[in-house]
Design an enzyme around this catalytic site. Structure first.
Site: not given
Lengths: 354, 188
Positions: A324, A54
Site C-alpha cells: 500500500y 481497489h
C-alpha cells in the site's frame, strides 16, 4: 602503498555491496515492493494516479458510535463510549479504475476513524469470509496467474491451474469465497477484516480478534445470473441513491479468537461459535466522488493502529502495509496525470442516476 | 610522521561513533524496508521512525557539543585540496544528518501518516496533508539517503587514507581507543 590503497578500496566496496544487498539489488529473485507493484500493473494495466488495487472507489463520510462494550477488550480511544468521525471508501477489488461493476467482484469498505486528540485507526475490509492467499508470495503468484496473456487477452488457464496446484490453501479459500451469499449492493454487504489482530486492554491483556461490519440494511441476495439491466456503475449508483435517501449503518462486530485459532493465516475461518462483541455502529451519511472526497488522499494502511489494537503474526498485514505504501507513493507522484474517477461528482448530484 | 595530533574530546568521539552506528543502521533499515514485503517490513518501519527522531535529537546535541568541544585542527602538512575536501564533506555530512530526519518527518506529515515515536507517543505533523508534497519529499528522502550513504563511504575511505597512507594521526584522533598516550589528553 598499492596494497594499502587496495585495502581501502576493498573496504569501501564491501560497505557498498552490503548496502546493495540489504536494498535487494543483489537478489533479483527476492519478492520486493517493486516486483509486487509491477505484477499488479502487468495484471491490470497502468492507470496513473490510481491505487494499484481497489482502484475503483467512492469516498464517504460518517461516524462511529461506540457503545463502550469493546473498551474492556481494547484500551483504544475509539472504543470508549462516544462518537468518532470517519472517512470511508467503498471500492471494488482490482486495479482497473473503470471496470464495470459485477455482482461477484469483491467489494471493499475502508475506514479511517479519527477520534479527537487520540490515535486514529485505519482498517480495510472485504465482503468475503476469508482471504484467498496466506502469504505475500501467494498473492504475487495469484496476480501473475491472473495476468491476461497478451496473445488472448485472457489469463492463461494453465498458469491458474499451476497456481492452484502450488497453493492448496487458495483452493480451499476460493471454495469458501465462491459459496458466500452475495448481496445486491454495498449497503447490505457484510465486510470482514480478514486478517487477525490483537486487542490489548488497559490491564495489558491481549486477545486475538477479527472484526466485521455487519449491515443493518437487510440482506437481499443478488441474482446469480447477472441481470442485463445492470449499468456499469450500478453498485456505486445504488449506494449514492441509498445514502441520499437515508444514512446507512453497519454494526462493528468483534470476534474473539481462542487459543489455537489461526492468527497467521487469513485463508482459514475461525469456528463459528466464537464469542462476539458488538462494539457500536458505523453510520455513513454522505458520499462524494474521489475528486472532491477526502478518501482519495488516504492510504488505508492496515497497520495504522491505535494503542490497544496490535498487528498479529499474519504476514499478509506486513505485506499489505508495504505494498500500500508503494502504491500510495506511486500514485501521489501521478496526481496530475490522473483521469477523473469513474464515479464523478455529477453522478453524486444526480443521486446515482435514480 | 608529524607530531601526534590532539584527539577529539571524549563526548565528540562518543557521539560520533554512536551516530555512526545509528545512521548506518538507519540507512540499511531504510533501503531494506523500501524493498521488503515480508514480516520484517513492519518491524523495520517501527524502528525507522523513532530511530530517525533520535538521530535528529542527537544531531542537535552534536552541533552544541561541537561549539563546546571544537575538533582538533587538521595536520599542517595536509594539501589545500584535501583540506577543502575535508571541510566540504563534513559540512555536507552534517547537513544531511539534519535534513534526512526532517524530510522523513515532513513526508509522513504530508502523507497524513501518524508519526509514531513509541506506542501512544506521537509527534505532530510539520506539513499539511498534500499528495504532491509527499511525492516530492518521498523521492528526496531516497535521493538524500543514497547521497548520505555515498558520502559516508567516502568519509570512511578518507579516514583509512589518513590512517594507512598518510599516517598523519587524523584517523587516530577519532578512532583511537587508547587513553593517555597523546599529549593534551589526561587519563581519567
Amino acid at each position: 602503498v598499492l596494497i594499502r590503497f587496495g585495502a581501502i578500496g576493498a573496504a569501501m566496496l564491501l560497505a557498498a555491496v552490503a548496502f546493495a544487498y540489504v536494498g535487494g539489488w543483489l537478489s533479483p529473485q527476492r519478492l520486493t515492493q517493486d516486483r509486487m507493484a509491477t505484477a499488479l500493473q502487468d495484471a491490470n494495466g497502468i492507470h496513473p494516479g490510481f491505487r494499484l488495487n481497489h482502484a475503483k472507489g467512492l469516498c464517504a463520510t460518517g461516524w462511529f458510535d461506540s457503545n463502550g462494550q469493546a473498551s474492556a477488550l481494547s484500551k483504544a480511544a475509539v472504543f470508549a463510549l462516544g462518537r468518532v468521525p470517519l472517512i470511508a471508501r467503498f471500492s471494488l477489488a482490482g486495479g482497473m479504475p473503470f471496470q464495470a461493476d459485477r455482482p461477484g467482484t469483491v467489494r471493499g469498505l475502508a475506514l479511517r476513524l479519527i477520534p479527537a486528540g487520540a490515535e486514529e485507526w485505519r482498517t480495510g475490509t472485504l465482503n468475503i469470509p476469508v482471504f484467498v492467499v496466506n502469504s505475500a508470495q501467494g498473492f504475487y503468484d495469484q496476480t501473475l496467474a491472473s495476468t491476461p496473456d497478451p496473445a488472448t487477452g485472457k489469463p492463461d488457464p494453465a498458469k491458474m491451474n499451476a497456481f492452484l496446484a502450488a497453493h492448496p490453501e487458495a483452493v480451499k479459500a476460493l471454495a469458501i469465497v465462491k459459496d458466500r451469499p452475495v448481496s445486491t449492493g454495498f449497503a447490505n454487504s457484510t465486510f470482514n477484516a480478514l486478517n487477525a489482530f490483537r486487542f490489548v486492554s488497559a490491564a495489558g491483556a491481549s486477545v486475538p480478534v477479527r472484526w466485521s461490519f455487519v449491515p443493518t440494511q437487510g440482506f437481499v441476495a443478488e441474482n446469480p445470473a447477472e441481470p442485463a439491466s445492470h449499468d456499469k456503475n450500478y453498485l456505486f449508483d445504488d449506494l449514492v441513491a441509498q445514502v441520499a435517501e437515508h444514512p446507512l449503518q453497519w454494526r462493528l462486530i468483534i470476534t474473539i479468537g481462542r487459543p489455537g485459532d489461526p492468527t497467521n493465516d487469513a485463508t482459514l475461518p475461525w469456528p463459528s461459535d466464537r464469542e462476539q462483541v458488538d462494539a457500536g455502529t458505523v453510520t455513513i451519511d454522505n458520499v462524494t466522488s474521489e475528486v472532491t472526497g477526502q478518501c482519495a488522499e488516504v492510504n488505508y494502511d492496515p497497520l495504522v493502529l491505535p494503542s490497544g489494537i496490535e498487528s498479529s503474526d499474519d504476514p499478509i498485514l506486513s505485506a499489505r502495509s508495504a505494498v500500500y505504501a508503494r502504491s500510495f507513493t506511486l500514485r501521489a507522484g501521478q496526481q496530475r496525470e490522473k483521469l477523473p474517477s469513474a464515479i464523478a461528482e455529477k453522478d453524486i448530484h444526480a443521486g446515482g442516476g435514480r | 610522521m608529524s607530531a601526534p595530533l590532539a584527539r577529539f574530546s571524549v563526548p565528540s568521539r562518543f557521539i560520533h561513533w554512536l551516530m555512526a552506528v545509528m545512521i548506518l543502521a538507519m540507512l540499511c533499515i531504510g533501503v531494506g524496508m523500501a524493498a521488503s514485503v515480508s514480516e520484517r517490513y513492519k518491524f523495520l518501519v517501527a524502528i525507522h521512525k523513532p530511530l530517525g527522531i533520535a538521530i535528529l535529537v542527537l544531531v542537535v546535541i552534536r552541533f552544541v557539543n561541537r561549539r563546546i568541544n571544537p575538533p582538533p585542527p587538521l595536520p599542517d602538512s595536509l594539501p589545500d585540496l584535501q583540506r577543502i575536501a575535508a571541510k566540504a564533506s563534513h559540512i555536507l555530512l552534517y547537513l544531511l544528518m539534519l535534513i534526512m530526519p526532517l524530510v522523513g518527518w515532513g513526508m509522513l506529515s504530508a502523507a497524513s501518516y501518524p508519526i509514531v515515536v513509541y506506542g501512544p507517543l506521537h509527534l505532530p505533523p510539520i506539513l499539511p496533508h498534500n499528495l504532491a508534497l509527499y511525492a516530492l519529499l518521498r523521492q528526496l528522502h531516497t535521493c538524500l539517503a543514497y547521497a548520505l550513504f555515498a558520502l559516508i563511504v567516502v568519509h570512511f575511505g578518507a579516514a583509512l587514507f589518513h590512517g594507512l597512507i598518510r599516517r598523519d594521526g587524523v584517523l587516530q584522533s577519532m578512532a583511537s581507543w587508547r587513553r593517555a598516550q597523546l599529549p593534551g589528553v589526561t587519563p581519567r
